[in-house]
Design an enzyme around this catalytic site. Structure first.
Site, short mmCIF file in Angstrom:
data_model
loop_
_atom_site.label_atom_id
_atom_site.label_comp_id
_atom_site.label_asym_id
_atom_site.label_seq_id
_atom_site.Cartn_x
_atom_site.Cartn_y
_atom_site.Cartn_z
N HIS A 246 74.60 19.90 -35.59
CA HIS A 246 74.25 18.73 -36.41
C HIS A 246 72.98 18.97 -37.21
CE1 HIS A 246 71.19 16.91 -33.68
NE2 HIS A 246 71.95 17.32 -32.69
N ASP A 258 66.61 20.95 -31.49
CA ASP A 258 67.66 19.92 -31.61
C ASP A 258 67.73 19.40 -33.03
OD1 ASP A 258 69.58 18.06 -31.09
OD2 ASP A 258 68.26 16.68 -30.02
N GLU A 292 74.32 12.89 -35.86
CA GLU A 292 74.69 12.96 -34.44
C GLU A 292 73.79 12.06 -33.62
OE1 GLU A 292 74.46 14.18 -30.27
OE2 GLU A 292 72.85 14.32 -31.72
N GLU A 293 72.49 12.05 -33.98
CA GLU A 293 71.51 11.44 -33.08
C GLU A 293 71.67 9.94 -32.92
OE1 GLU A 293 69.90 13.06 -31.14
OE2 GLU A 293 69.31 14.99 -31.97
N ASP A 320 74.56 22.80 -29.62
CA ASP A 320 73.61 21.68 -29.66
C ASP A 320 72.86 21.56 -28.33
OD1 ASP A 320 72.18 19.43 -30.35
OD2 ASP A 320 73.84 18.04 -30.09
ZN LIG Z 1 71.34 17.43 -30.73
#
Ligand SMILES: [Zn+2]
Length: 439
Positions: A246, A258, A292-293, A320
């Site tokens: 992502h 991340d 995504e978050e 991820d």
């Molecule tokens: Zn992530």
């Protein structure tokens, strides 16, 4: 694979993404800049190879942290008044202007919250837990994702959540919290582990009172994009091996582990596969998912837009979990035999091992009902949750050698699956109410 190790671009790319664009929360100008950057880099990588790259629009939530996030313990016998290190959780509304003050009710589970019932009305609910190692994340993350909304439903005025962390230098960890249906959201913040410990002591000696002031807000949904690139297969171009990561990140730190690391790994994999002559039998497609978050709109949007193609997605792999050293490979049910045959070259980077357990990922999760088989390149998770969702998730935490090894492993697995004669077994549809995606 050797090429990724000797002349890889993953770390240089990660430096561009983190140092130049920085944090890139969905809906922010930086998220749009990251999409542009990724598209341009794909076009560079695919020039003269016959591959192509494009954007696919998705609507994304647009939340802003704001500039005010303060709170602390009020004085009580044995405790002086003192500020907390805290971060608003994604999706949190603002407190009333000037902040709020209330007594604290501590719980360590959603069940304990329900048992407290009416006792939390008008109070601040403090979710404490005992996360100690990476594998605890799945166990306790529902306190953050669902706890504040459930507390609000019971009449609480705010929620404080102990950071989901495996290490702390008084660094709070943000993350998404879901809205409750039919109940107004309540202000919610993550406390650093140290402050959660302090609050736990204060509650034990109680009654404890806290103050909290946040000016976060949610704006109307914004335009975002999944960034997609592919190299067509030479024999079965309609069969797809999908690599995902992502592109969005939280708005603190620079999203290096991340998921900047995952982004540059899958980009690097496509770059080297595009140079192979002849191309693998099947298409290799990379998707850099939006959001995504705090919404998963990119993952859901991809599965919806490509629903007709999913029966021919022969494998999906999402990176991820940061850029620890590669440990081995996992697969969904029935995938072990084929994966074991493809493994030997991975011994070179220490990942020639088949690991038990399921494979998956938040963004590829929406493809599960279509029966798409998943594979995973597992990386050492030991230090991922030290920095996950914090100001400390920055480039310096990423080891360039491990990052290159991860990218090499991803490149090999993708190439091998795209070129193998056989494919992984399709998966049965999950039982209703099955596991939701992790954030
Ligand atoms: Zn992530």
């Amino acid at each position: 694979m050797g090429r990724v190790l000797s002349e890889g671009r993953a770390y240089a790319r990660l430096a561009e993404l983190t140092d130049s664009i920085g944090p890139r929360l969905a809906g922010s100008p930086a998220a749009a800049a990251a999409e542009k950057w990724a598209l341009a880099r794909f076009e560079e990588d695919l020039k003269g190879t016959g591959g192509r790259a494009w954007l696919e629009p998705v609507k994304v939530p647009h939340w802003e942290r704001g500039t005010v996030a303060r709170g602390g313990l009020l004085a009580q016998p044995g405790f002086r008044a003192q500020p907390f290190a805290l971060l608003a959780l994604g999706g949190s509304p603002a407190t009333p202007p000037g902040g709020l003050e209330a007594e604290v009710v501590e719980v360590d589970s959603l069940e304990a919250l329900q048992a407290a019932g009416e006792r939390v009305r008008g109070k601040v609910v403090f979710f404490d837990h005992a996360m100690a190692q990476p594998s605890d994340y799945g166990r306790f993350s529902s306190l953050r994702t669902r706890g504040p909304a459930e507390a609000g439903r019971l009449g609480a005025v705010a929620a404080l959540v102990r950071s989901l962390a495996t290490a702390s230098l008084r660094s709070p960890h943000t993350g998404a919290t879901n809205a409750a249906e039919g109940a107004p959201p309540v202000p919610a913040a993550a406390l650093s582990v140290e402050d959660a410990e302090l609050l736990h002591r204060a509650v034990a000696a109680g009654p404890a009172r806290v103050r909290l002031e946040l000016d976060s807000r949610t704006l109307p949904d914004a335009d975002g994009h999944n960034v997609v690139a592919e190299i067509r297969g030479r024999e079965k171009p309609d069969e797809v091996v999908l690599l995902g990561a992502h592109l969005d990140s939280w708005d603190v730190g620079t999203g290096a582990h991340d998921d900047g690391a995952g982004v540059v790994m899958v980009m690097e994999a496509l770059r080297v596969i595009a140079q192979q002559k002849p191309a693998p039998r099947r298409t290799v497609r990379v998707v850099l998912f939006a959001n995504e978050e705090n919404g998963l709109r990119g993952g859901r949007g991809y599965a919806e837009a490509h629903a007709a193609e999913l029966p021919k997605h022969v494998a999906a792999l999402e990176m991820d979990s940061g850029a620890g050293r590669p440990l081995g490979v996992a697969a969904t049910a029935g995938g072990e035999a084929l994966m074991r045959r493809l493994l030997p070259p991975l011994a070179k980077v220490g990942a020639g091992v088949f690991l038990p357990g399921d494979a998956g990922g938040a963004d590829i999760g929406p493809m599960r009902p279509a029966g798409v088989p998943f594979v995973a390149v597992r990386v050492d998770p030991t230090h991922y949750f030290d920095v996950h969702h914090t100001e400390a998730d920055t480039l310096d935490k990423v080891d360039p050698v491990f990052l290159a090894q991860d990218a090499a492993a991803v490149a090999w697995v993708a190439y091998a699956l795209a070129d193998a004669v056989e494919v992984l077994p399709r998966q049965p549809p999950p039982a209703a109410g099955g596991a939701a995606g992790r954030h």
